[in-house]
Design a protein around this motif. Structure first.
Motif, short mmCIF file in Angstrom:
data_model
loop_
_atom_site.label_atom_id
_atom_site.label_comp_id
_atom_site.label_asym_id
_atom_site.label_seq_id
_atom_site.Cartn_x
_atom_site.Cartn_y
_atom_site.Cartn_z
N LEU A 65 -16.12 -6.47 5.70
CA LEU A 65 -17.23 -6.09 4.83
C LEU A 65 -18.01 -4.90 5.38
O LEU A 65 -18.45 -4.03 4.62
CB LEU A 65 -18.18 -7.28 4.64
CG LEU A 65 -17.62 -8.47 3.85
CD1 LEU A 65 -18.65 -9.58 3.80
CD2 LEU A 65 -17.25 -8.04 2.44
N ALA A 66 -18.18 -4.85 6.69
CA ALA A 66 -18.94 -3.74 7.28
C ALA A 66 -18.23 -2.41 7.02
O ALA A 66 -18.86 -1.42 6.65
CB ALA A 66 -19.11 -3.97 8.79
N THR A 75 -18.46 -1.46 3.28
CA THR A 75 -19.79 -0.94 2.95
C THR A 75 -19.96 0.48 3.47
O THR A 75 -20.48 1.36 2.76
CB THR A 75 -20.87 -1.86 3.54
OG1 THR A 75 -20.67 -3.19 3.05
CG2 THR A 75 -22.26 -1.38 3.17
N GLU A 76 -19.51 0.71 4.68
CA GLU A 76 -19.61 2.06 5.28
C GLU A 76 -18.84 3.08 4.46
O GLU A 76 -19.28 4.23 4.30
CB GLU A 76 -19.07 2.02 6.71
CG GLU A 76 -19.12 3.38 7.42
CD GLU A 76 -18.46 3.32 8.79
OE1 GLU A 76 -18.18 4.42 9.34
OE2 GLU A 76 -18.20 2.21 9.30
N ASN A 78 -20.92 -7.11 -0.95
CA ASN A 78 -21.61 -6.15 -0.08
C ASN A 78 -22.61 -5.34 -0.91
O ASN A 78 -22.36 -4.22 -1.33
CB ASN A 78 -20.61 -5.25 0.65
CG ASN A 78 -19.67 -4.52 -0.29
OD1 ASN A 78 -19.47 -4.93 -1.43
ND2 ASN A 78 -19.07 -3.44 0.18
N LYS A 79 -23.77 -5.92 -1.11
CA LYS A 79 -24.76 -5.32 -2.01
C LYS A 79 -25.30 -3.99 -1.50
O LYS A 79 -25.94 -3.25 -2.26
CB LYS A 79 -25.90 -6.31 -2.24
CG LYS A 79 -25.46 -7.54 -3.04
CD LYS A 79 -26.61 -8.50 -3.26
CE LYS A 79 -26.22 -9.62 -4.22
NZ LYS A 79 -25.02 -10.37 -3.79
#
Length: 736
Positions: A480-481, A484-485, A722-723
């Motif tokens: 998820l990180a 999102t990035e 991932n808002k």
């Protein structure tokens, strides 16, 4: 019909390159059947319905008689014509008359759309009429009606619902005809003027121009038809629901006087009565026709200003004012699907794609129950959507499905105009950037979308990747990180599999308590260990939850119903939820394990939860229930693999500290060699928590909706994981 009332000149500007979506219709129901309910309709219309009463009761028969009387009044049906409700909607009404009337003369079927073609098939394939004439025209045209031989019985549709082509009048029908005229007027009645002198049989259904309910048909017959019914006996058997005559061959007049052939829905009759009273309040037939013509005028005005759209009907005199069928000349079939999907996703218009047999285009219902202002707004929105699709702002997306998905979900995505491919990708292909050529990937638990996989895809020139969709709840196989990035949306389907996972967890709890796997295995080995297989009840035992989210709470309700005591560890849960269950909340997992003989895992896998359930926690379990039952200790995990230290659990099974362990999820899947398989008191299932027909269909539908929303940059409510990527997507864009 009255002359077309043209919309004000300022109301429909030429639609071209609008910057933002125009206002939406208040009601998006433009389906051609069932059609929009009358304006202002609420369920209060059913307050006087005769629920629970016989349709033969005086109050029910009075309502039926009232509806027939209002029908004759509003449609201006001659006094000597008869009106009845018959089974099976308009189709049943047409076919019951074909089966009873056709035979003594030749038959001509005039048809130019799908349902009329069905009547020809009935006459040729089912009734096998020996002298049968086929007057057929392709979509958009009428056959040569002037050449019809009226020595035949003639079947025709007044208005072609699927082609948008109507007969302009009844001048082609002679008053002194020898044969009967049998007219399917289901999308014409209450919106077009019928010349009753030219009609012997007319049928329609409530669901069209009055926005009524389905399954009930209406039949209007002339004296000439009654004469045929009483003088001609069909050579083929007639089912009861087709019979209009008694055993003596005379017409059963009770059917036209408040009685019915079979049991109707009195709620639907109440609905029909409500619509008839509304129609009378509109000014009767003239008022209804005027409403439909005003709606039609907005479509006609729009077409006059936008040359890329035209009516399917070739002759302006034959263009339907109810089922307006249009062709979009500069979009292909796939683009038209994209346009209709755009309208539906944005709740602008439902069900307006052309009929499956018709040329690709739109079918816009403009019957009397539709509001004129809604049609005006719809046409503006169609113009906006057309420009979006034509310019490429809304375009066909490429979606890869790597782990399987319900066929219905794939169909939804395909019908929205997207390319959907089911294909496995190897780890090597993923690491090499294979996702770059796809706008979206739909996965389950098998495919791992790591940081390296996404970075490799994004690094490729022209990369399309912008969405990872997890068909299921857990997203621990997606970084998820990294997503999102990189600005990649991650969506899931959190609601769909809840019930299926709960039932599997309950099945494991029950199976542990009654030692069902061992009982089955020993019986297969020829042993009868009745005295050794003494289990325990779940009632009165403490069930500890590690994680008490949606699935945990659903299982908690079931466990509480069988008499278990609920204990919870969930640091993110509001106290009010725990209190609502009458559950005991604990500050640490260790406290839960100390209190409970039964544990169920419903947490996500994270660095903090990996191997959380270890030798220390298992060793803290009491083995004795609050009621003093020495039931032993039992753990179920239908959540995430890796939370339980499987080696420690196997050792506890062998030592007796754990009496049983049930896993549906494992640290490594598929499972290879594991010490757990050496333990008779272990029971496993191969990650089948969501593997039910119902869950698969729900997961597919939910994730398809999330994908359609996300692909045009709109965050799907409740599905976006991932808002933090939300600002990267423009909220003003229309939804796909």
């Amino acid at each position: 019909p009255p002359p077309v009332q043209t919309a004000p000149a300022h109301s429909l500007p030429t639609i071209s390159k609008m910057a933002a979506p125009p206002p939406k219709p208040n009601c998006p129901n433009f389906s051609s059947g069932p059609c929009a309910k009358r304006p202002g309709f609420t369920s209060a219309a059913y307050n006087d319905a005769t629920f629970g009463r016989s349709h033969r009761a005086p109050i029910a028969m009075a309502k039926i008689k009232e509806s027939m009387a209002l029908t004759k009044e509003i449609l201006k049906i001659p006094k000597d014509y008869l009106v009845a409700m018959v089974p099976a909607s308009d189709t049943g009404a047409v076919e019951m008359m074909m089966w009873q009337l056709l035979g003594p003369r030749g038959v001509t079927v005039c048809h130019w759309e799908s349902f009329g073609s069905g009547w020809f098939i009935d006459a040729s394939k089912q009734l096998k009429i020996p002298k049968l004439t086929n007057k057929h025209a392709k979509f958009g045209e009428l056959p040569d009606l002037a050449s019809v031989d009226w020595n035949d019985d003639v079947i025709f549709t007044w208005n072609g619902t699927t082609s948008g082509v109507k007969v302009p009048n009844a001048d082609w029908i002679p008053e002194n005809r020898a044969g009967l005229s049998i007219c399917d007027a289901t999308s014409a009645a209450f919106a077009m003027d019928i010349d009753w002198k030219k009609i012997d049989v007319l049928t329609y259904s409530w669901q069209k121009c009055l926005g009524g309910e389905g399954a009930h048909g209406m039949l209007v017959i002339s004296p000439r038809t009654v004469e045929r019914l009483e003088s001609y006996k069909p050579t083929i058997p007639l089912p009861k629901i087709f019979r209009l005559t008694k055993s003596n061959g005379k017409l059963d007049t009770s059917i036209f006087n408040g009685s019915v052939i079979n049991t109707p829905s009195m709620v639907c009759f109440e609905d029909y009565l409500d619509a008839l009273k509304w129609a009378k309040g509109c000014g009767g037939l003239e008022g209804l026709i005027a409403r439909s013509m005003r709606n039609f005028s907005h479509v006609a005005d729009f077409i006059a200003k936008n040359p890329w759209m035209e009516f399917l009907a070739k002759d302006p005199k034959t263009v339907s004012n109810t089922s307006c069928c249009v062709v979009i000349k500069d979009l292909d079939k796939g683009q038209v699907k994209t346009l209709t999907a755009l309208l539906e996703r944005n709740k602008v218009a439902y069900d307006i794609g052309s009929y499956r047999d018709a040329p690709a285009g739109l079918r816009i219902w403009c019957g009397p129950t539709v509001e004129s202002e809604d049609v005006r707004k719809l046409m503006a929105w169609i113009g906006y959507a057309h420009d979006q699709v034509k310019s490429g702002n809304i375009k066909k997306m490429r979606i890869i499905v790597t782990d399987g998905l319900a066929a219905g979900a794939i169909k939804v995505l395909s019908e929205a105009g997207h390319e959907v491919v089911k294909k496995k990708l190897t780890k090597e292909e993923l690491d090499a950037g294979a996702l770059a050529e796809w706008d979206a990937i739909i996965i389950r638990s098998a495919t791992k979308v790591t940081a390296a996989v996404m970075k490799a895809a994004v690094a490729k020139p022209g990369s399309k990747l912008r969405l990872v969709a997890r068909a299921g709840v857990g997203v621990d196989n997606v970084d998820l990180a990294a997503a999102t990035e990189l600005g990649i949306m991650v969506v899931n389907s959190p609601l769909s599999a809840t019930n299926s996972v709960v039932e599997l967890a309950l099945a494991h709890l029950l199976s542990q308590a009654r030692m069902i796997p061992r009982a089955d295995r020993t019986m297969r080995d020829g042993k009868w260990l009745k005295n050794d297989l003494v289990g325990h009840e779940l009632a009165g035992k403490n069930l500890g939850f590690i994680g008490f989210g949606r699935i945990g709470q659903a299982l908690g309700r079931v466990a509480k119903a069988v008499g278990m005591n609920i204990h919870v560890y969930d640091p993110f849960l509001p106290d009010a939820v725990v209190q609502g269950f009458g559950a005991t909340r604990h500050a640490t997992p260790l406290d839960v394990f100390r209190a409970c003989t039964h544990i169920t895992i419903h947490a996500f896998l994270s660095p903090q939860t990996k191997h959380m359930v270890n030798q220390e926690l298992i060793g803290a379990m009491p083995g004795v229930a609050p009621d003093g039952t020495k039931c032993g200790n039992h753990i179920v995990n239908c959540g995430r693999g890796g939370i339980i230290d499987e080696a420690a659990a196997a050792a506890a099974l062998k030592s007796g500290q754990l009496k049983s362990l049930a896993l549906d999820v494992f640290e490594k899947e598929p499972v290879g060699k594991t010490p757990l398989f050496e333990c008779d008191n272990f029971q496993g299932t191969p990650h089948i928590g969501a593997s039910t027909i119902e869950a698969q269909n729900r997961v597919g539908a939910e994730i398809a909706g999330a994908v359609l929303a996300a692909l045009d940059g709109s965050a799907p409510p409740g599905n976006l994981v991932n808002k933090a990527v939300q600002p990267k997507f423009a909220a003003a864009k229309p939804k796909m």
